[in-house]
Design an enzyme around this catalytic site. Structure first.
Site, short mmCIF file in Angstrom:
data_model
loop_
_atom_site.label_atom_id
_atom_site.label_comp_id
_atom_site.label_asym_id
_atom_site.label_seq_id
_atom_site.Cartn_x
_atom_site.Cartn_y
_atom_site.Cartn_z
N SER A 1 0.84 -1.20 0.00
CA SER A 1 0.00 0.00 0.00
C SER A 1 0.87 1.24 0.00
O SER A 1 1.98 1.24 0.56
CB SER A 1 -0.86 -0.04 1.27
OG SER A 1 -1.47 1.20 1.49
N TYR B 1 -2.10 -1.45 11.00
CA TYR B 1 -2.35 -1.94 9.64
C TYR B 1 -1.18 -1.58 8.72
O TYR B 1 -0.63 -2.44 8.02
CB TYR B 1 -3.67 -1.36 9.08
CG TYR B 1 -3.79 -1.58 7.59
CD1 TYR B 1 -4.14 -2.83 7.09
CD2 TYR B 1 -3.53 -0.56 6.68
CE1 TYR B 1 -4.21 -3.06 5.73
CE2 TYR B 1 -3.61 -0.77 5.32
CZ TYR B 1 -3.95 -2.02 4.84
OH TYR B 1 -4.01 -2.24 3.49
N LYS C 1 1.94 -3.89 6.59
CA LYS C 1 2.36 -3.84 5.17
C LYS C 1 3.87 -3.72 5.09
O LYS C 1 4.51 -4.37 4.27
CB LYS C 1 1.67 -2.67 4.46
CG LYS C 1 0.17 -2.85 4.30
CD LYS C 1 -0.15 -4.03 3.40
CE LYS C 1 -1.60 -4.44 3.44
NZ LYS C 1 -1.88 -5.76 2.89
P1 NAD Z 1 -11.11 -7.14 1.12
O1 NAD Z 1 -11.35 -7.15 2.58
O2 NAD Z 1 -12.25 -6.92 0.20
O3 NAD Z 1 -10.38 -8.48 0.66
C1 NAD Z 1 -9.55 -9.23 1.53
C2 NAD Z 1 -10.12 -10.64 1.56
O4 NAD Z 1 -9.28 -11.45 2.37
C3 NAD Z 1 -11.51 -10.69 2.16
O5 NAD Z 1 -12.37 -11.39 1.27
C4 NAD Z 1 -11.33 -11.46 3.47
O6 NAD Z 1 -12.46 -12.25 3.78
C5 NAD Z 1 -10.09 -12.27 3.16
N1 NAD Z 1 -9.28 -12.64 4.32
C6 NAD Z 1 -8.86 -11.85 5.35
N2 NAD Z 1 -8.11 -12.57 6.19
C7 NAD Z 1 -8.04 -13.83 5.69
C8 NAD Z 1 -7.40 -15.02 6.10
N3 NAD Z 1 -6.68 -15.09 7.23
N4 NAD Z 1 -7.54 -16.13 5.34
C9 NAD Z 1 -8.27 -16.10 4.20
N5 NAD Z 1 -8.90 -15.00 3.77
C10 NAD Z 1 -8.78 -13.87 4.50
O7 NAD Z 1 -9.95 -6.06 0.86
P2 NAD Z 1 -9.37 -5.52 -0.52
O8 NAD Z 1 -9.68 -4.06 -0.60
O9 NAD Z 1 -9.72 -6.41 -1.64
O10 NAD Z 1 -7.82 -5.63 -0.19
C11 NAD Z 1 -7.04 -6.72 -0.64
C12 NAD Z 1 -5.61 -6.52 -0.20
O11 NAD Z 1 -5.13 -5.29 -0.72
C13 NAD Z 1 -5.43 -6.43 1.31
O12 NAD Z 1 -4.21 -7.05 1.65
C14 NAD Z 1 -5.34 -4.95 1.57
O13 NAD Z 1 -4.62 -4.66 2.73
C15 NAD Z 1 -4.60 -4.49 0.33
N6 NAD Z 1 -4.82 -3.07 0.00
C16 NAD Z 1 -6.10 -2.60 -0.14
C17 NAD Z 1 -6.31 -1.25 -0.43
C18 NAD Z 1 -7.69 -0.68 -0.54
O14 NAD Z 1 -7.83 0.54 -0.44
N7 NAD Z 1 -8.72 -1.48 -0.77
C19 NAD Z 1 -5.20 -0.41 -0.59
C20 NAD Z 1 -3.91 -0.93 -0.44
C21 NAD Z 1 -3.73 -2.28 -0.15
C1 WQD Z 2 -9.64 9.28 0.82
C2 WQD Z 2 -9.84 10.76 1.07
C3 WQD Z 2 -10.24 11.33 3.37
C4 WQD Z 2 -14.10 9.36 3.75
C5 WQD Z 2 -6.98 4.45 3.09
C6 WQD Z 2 -5.91 3.76 3.89
C7 WQD Z 2 -4.80 3.32 3.00
C8 WQD Z 2 -5.33 2.50 1.83
C9 WQD Z 2 -6.47 3.15 1.15
C10 WQD Z 2 -5.16 0.18 2.35
C11 WQD Z 2 -9.13 11.24 2.33
C12 WQD Z 2 -11.44 11.65 2.52
C13 WQD Z 2 -12.90 9.83 3.27
C14 WQD Z 2 -15.14 10.28 4.05
C15 WQD Z 2 -13.71 12.06 3.33
N1 WQD Z 2 -5.82 1.23 2.25
N2 WQD Z 2 -12.71 11.15 3.06
N3 WQD Z 2 -14.89 11.60 3.81
O1 WQD Z 2 -7.33 7.49 3.75
O2 WQD Z 2 -6.41 7.80 1.40
O3 WQD Z 2 -6.42 5.57 2.43
O4 WQD Z 2 -7.46 3.54 2.11
O5 WQD Z 2 -3.98 -0.01 2.29
O6 WQD Z 2 -3.91 2.60 3.78
O7 WQD Z 2 -5.42 4.67 4.86
O8 WQD Z 2 -8.55 6.53 1.70
O9 WQD Z 2 -10.91 6.46 0.98
O10 WQD Z 2 -10.39 6.61 3.46
O11 WQD Z 2 -9.96 8.58 2.02
O12 WQD Z 2 -13.54 13.28 3.15
O13 WQD Z 2 -16.23 9.93 4.52
O14 WQD Z 2 -11.24 11.00 1.30
O15 WQD Z 2 -10.02 12.35 4.31
O16 WQD Z 2 -8.64 12.51 2.06
P1 WQD Z 2 -7.14 6.96 2.39
P2 WQD Z 2 -10.04 6.97 2.07
#
Ligand code: NAD
Ligand code: WQD
Length: 343
Positions: A127, A152, A156
């Site tokens: 991330s 969290y 990562k």
């Molecule tokens: P998500 O929660 O939709 O998907 C994660 C999936 O993993 C879920 O379906 C959950 O049930 C499953 N899971 C969790 N723990 C598990 C375990 N121990 N065994 C088997 N399954 C398990 O989230 P996402 O948004 O699809 O994120 C996927 C990956 O990407 C995560 O590692 C997350 O940290 C990373 N990521 C997400 C974002 C974002 O903004 N969505 C940003 C950066 C990184």
């Molecule tokens: C985006 C922007 C908020 C909600 C997070 C995690 C990051 C990554 C992605 C996994 C920000 C603003 C949000 C609301 C708002 N995840 N906002 N009103 O914070 O950039 O990143 O998700 O790895 O680790 O920290 O994403 O979608 O929460 O926010 O104004 O109700 O929207 O302040 O500027 P963020 P977000």
């Protein structure tokens, strides 16, 4: 010819399900594993409907080493993409042990089993949170990581280090790529799969779509006094389909690319910063719906602005974001309308 197969942990989740679709479209097979702790089994049906294939799914917790081992024995695959993790930043501050246990143990089990069973290629979901508040924008992969602001985010960083160290000690047996995602948004154009937030959405776009659908009264814009052109925060919003295709590019690079290094890191973003207020306006214009919002106080832990320099992924993975912001915002609304039964 037999299709190469990829293990997708967290395959019922938001990014995992879209990646499964793109892997299959690109000629791979995928085995999906998920414990359904943050997803629904119906998502698997969505993946099967889009791809027209009976994609194998195993309900299992990757922290359960024996359960994971059985999957390694049963299925033939040479690569794995590890999405399985808990991902709510706020919850990780309240329940840090849940995050350290789930995110670290599941990944350590995967890496060890890959090594022990002679499977080589691992893609890890990292991330942009690893950069913290960067001193210079856009961020490149050489931008230093900063101390994590949440458990969290720390998981990562630790998982990136676990992968790097396991590869270094593996004598060429393992290869890995950490993809640092910026802000994934949107849904599959079919509206058969998309983001399924539980409870009140913490992320911006699901809050926008739920407000437009009438589920939430009013969106709070967290901060209107940041040092940005319109005072709201700036992020790099990446279409989930583009992000999914970055995983396909990473697997292709590791399995067939020239000049592959044992451990590589890539930013996966568009290279374009968009403010919260710009995103709301664009969403309203593209979808011709109203989103009620108010400017509220800043959210603790938010940084004013971050966006990617995605040049390295373009150069070495031949990957770049293709979908326009308008297409992505239309897909997010189509998905919300389907969930809410809006015609
Ligand atoms: P998500 O929660 O939709 O998907 C994660 C999936 O993993 C879920 O379906 C959950 O049930 C499953 N899971 C969790 N723990 C598990 C375990 N121990 N065994 C088997 N399954 C398990 O989230 P996402 O948004 O699809 O994120 C996927 C990956 O990407 C995560 O590692 C997350 O940290 C990373 N990521 C997400 C974002 C974002 O903004 N969505 C940003 C950066 C990184
Ligand atoms: C985006 C922007 C908020 C909600 C997070 C995690 C990051 C990554 C992605 C996994 C920000 C603003 C949000 C609301 C708002 N995840 N906002 N009103 O914070 O950039 O990143 O998700 O790895 O680790 O920290 O994403 O979608 O929460 O926010 O104004 O109700 O929207 O302040 O500027 P963020 P977000």
């Amino acid at each position: 010819m037999k299709r190469p197969c990829v293990l997708v942990t967290g395959g019922a989740g938001y990014i995992g399900s879209h990646t499964a679709v793109e892997l299959i479209a690109a000629g791979f097979d995928a085995v999906l594993v998920d414990d359904l702790s943050n997803s629904e089994v119906a998502v698997i049906e969505g993946v099967r409907a889009i791809t027209g294939r009976d994609v194998p799914f195993v309900e299992a917790d990757c922290c359960d080493r024996e359960a994971l081992e059985r999957i390694f024995t049963r299925y033939e695959f040479g690569s794995a993409i590890h999405f399985a993790a808990s991902k709510a930043v706020g919850e990780s501050l309240r329940e840090p042990m849940k995050y350290y246990r789930n995110n670290l143990l599941s990944f350590m089990n995967l890496v060890e089993l890959m090594h022990e069973t002679g499977r080589r290629n691992i893609v890890f979901s990292s991330s942009c949170t690893v950069y913290g508040e960067p001193r210079r924008l856009p961020v490149t992969e050489r931008t230093p990581r900063r101390p994590a602001a949440s458990p969290y985010g720390n998981t990562k960083q630790i998982c990136e280090d676990i992968l790097r160290d396991a590869i270094a000690a593996g004598g060429g047996a393992l290869r890995g790529i950490a993809l640092r995602y910026f802000n994934p948004i949107g849904a599959h154009p079919s509206a058969l799969i998309g983001e399924l937030p539980r409870g009140v959405p913490q992320n911006l776009l699901p809050y926008i779509t739920q407000t437009a659908a009438g589920i939430r009264d009013c969106l709070s814009v967290y901060g209107g006094d940041y040092p940005t052109p319109d005072g709201s925060c700036i992020r790099d919003y990446i279409d989930v389909g583009d992000l999914a295709r970055a995983h396909v590019a990473a697997i292709r690079h590791m399995t067939g690319g020239a000049d592959v290094r044992p451990y590589e890191v890539y930013n996966i973003g568009t290279g374009r910063g968009v403010s919260v207020l710009e995103l709301i306006r664009r969403f309203e214009q593209v979808n011709r719906v109203k989103v009620d919002y108010k400017i509220a106080g800043r959210r603790a832990g938010d940084i004013p602005a971050i966006w990617a320099d995605p040049a390295l992924a373009a150069e070495r993975l031949d990957w770049r974001a293709e979908r326009t912001l308008d297409q992505t915002l239309a897909s997010a609304w189509a998905w919300q309308k389907r969930l809410s039964g809006i015609e």
